[in-house]
Enzyme design. Structure first.
Site, PDB file in Angstrom:
ATOM      1  N   PRO A   2       0.830  -1.206   0.000  1.00  0.00           N
ATOM      2  CA  PRO A   2       0.000   0.000   0.000  1.00  0.00           C
ATOM      3  C   PRO A   2       0.865   1.257   0.000  1.00  0.00           C
ATOM      4  CG  PRO A   2      -0.830  -1.594   1.572  1.00  0.00           C
ATOM      5  CD  PRO A   2       0.492  -2.111   1.093  1.00  0.00           C
ATOM      6  N   GLU A   3       0.576   2.172  -0.921  1.00  0.00           N
ATOM      7  CA  GLU A   3       1.334   3.412  -1.024  1.00  0.00           C
ATOM      8  C   GLU A   3       0.511   4.558  -0.451  1.00  0.00           C
ATOM      9  OE1 GLU A   3       3.254   4.117  -4.748  1.00  0.00           O
ATOM     10  OE2 GLU A   3       3.833   2.027  -5.006  1.00  0.00           O
ATOM     11  N   HIS A  90      -5.961 -13.596  10.557  1.00  0.00           N
ATOM     12  CA  HIS A  90      -4.962 -12.550  10.354  1.00  0.00           C
ATOM     13  C   HIS A  90      -5.394 -11.205  10.944  1.00  0.00           C
ATOM     14  CE1 HIS A  90      -2.775 -15.349   7.926  1.00  0.00           C
ATOM     15  NE2 HIS A  90      -3.724 -15.432   7.026  1.00  0.00           N
ATOM     16  N   ARG A 108       0.740 -11.116   5.879  1.00  0.00           N
ATOM     17  CA  ARG A 108       2.183 -11.336   5.793  1.00  0.00           C
ATOM     18  C   ARG A 108       2.950 -10.783   6.998  1.00  0.00           C
ATOM     19  NH1 ARG A 108       3.306  -9.885  -0.610  1.00  0.00           N
ATOM     20  NH2 ARG A 108       1.466 -10.950  -1.435  1.00  0.00           N
ATOM     21  N   ARG A 151      23.508  15.722  -8.339  1.00  0.00           N
ATOM     22  CA  ARG A 151      23.281  14.289  -8.139  1.00  0.00           C
ATOM     23  C   ARG A 151      23.279  13.562  -9.489  1.00  0.00           C
ATOM     24  NH1 ARG A 151      20.859  13.632  -2.994  1.00  0.00           N
ATOM     25  NH2 ARG A 151      21.258  11.395  -3.281  1.00  0.00           N
TER      26      ARG A 151
END
Length: 271
Positions: A2-3, A90, A108, A151
């Site tokens: 999930p972002e 879970h 997980r 950079r």
């Protein structure tokens, strides 16, 4: 994983039912996720009233009137279930109010839960070195120009650096670079201000659209109400290797590896 949009969607969904409510009961069904639950979690949260909810990068924040904040990370597969019809093996953390039951489900177990003194959140190690929020006023082309100066690393990799921008992940960096017409392989220090001026609104646009769509469902993610996010139907490059560019410019979407992650882009319109 999930972002930011998925976490933001989760926080907004929880806030609808949890904000202003007093926590009547906290249950831990196991001792840990990625790391142990805080030793005083049950005592600190039981009887506390949830004042507000928020988000920092990919972390969700549940603030209480005791000036303690529960900080959660959904890891690879975590999600909150609101008033689930049946228990699940879970469901590792349960929070109950007089009206609702909230289950943190993480198959997980790569997620985490921490307790932080609210006034000290900015100094918490995970947050202390973070860059500006991509949806906040701190993200500007000038900020990126300064962060990228000199950079040589690819711009894609530096946009994933949480010290430069907090909360950006692989999906949305690929999509934002496409919208801005920037080659993900280009050394960040060589990206001009004109392109960065396009990149900042592109980042905001893909995140805001994904939030409206409820996030991107790619495996395990679902919103707290159980609905699936559908921003994945809008992907222009992510996961589209070998397909034609949506710009109809003759380009074919390529996939390369950068920093151990896949990057998708159009070699014709991203320069």
């Amino acid at each position: 994983m999930p972002e930011l949009p998925e976490v933001e969607t989760t926080v907004r969904g929880l806030a609808t039912f949890l904000e202003g409510e007093t926590i009547a009961r906290v249950v831990l069904n196991r001792p840990d996720l990625r790391r142990p639950f805080p030793a005083d979690l049950v005592q600190a949260m039981t009887g506390a009233t949830v004042s507000t909810l928020g988000r920092r990068a990919k972390y969700g924040l549940i603030h209480t009137d005791r000036e303690r904040t529960l900080v959660f990370h959904l890891g690879m597969s975590g999600r909150w279930r609101i008033d689930p019809d049946t228990p699940d093996k879970h469901d590792h953390l349960i929070i109950e109010t007089a009206s609702h039951r909230f289950a943190l489900n993480d198959a997980r177990r790569f997620g985490s839960v921490d307790l932080v003194d609210t006034p000290l959140l900015g100094e918490w190690p995970a947050f202390a070195a973070m860059g500006p929020e991509p949806l906040g006023p701190g993200l500007t082309a000038a900020h990126l120009k300064a962060a990228f100066a000199g950079r040589k690393q690819a711009i894609k990799l530096l946009l994933l650096d949480q010290r430069i921008v907090a909360g950006l992940g692989n999906i949305y960096v690929c999509e934002a670079l496409f919208r801005a017409g920037i080659d993900p392989r280009k050394p960040a220090g060589r990206v001009g201000m004109a392109k960065l001026e396009l990149l900042v609104p592109a980042i905001r646009a893909v995140l805001e659209q994904s939030i409206l769509d409820g996030g991107s469902t790619l495996r395990d993610y679902a919103r707290p109400d159980g609905q699936l996010g559908y921003f994945a139907t809008r992907f222009a490059v992510y996961g589209r290797e070998g397909e034609a560019c949506v710009h109809e410019d003759g380009g074919t979407i390529r996939r390369i590896a950068q920093g151990g992650r896949s990057t998708w882009f159009c070699p014709v319109c991203q320069r």
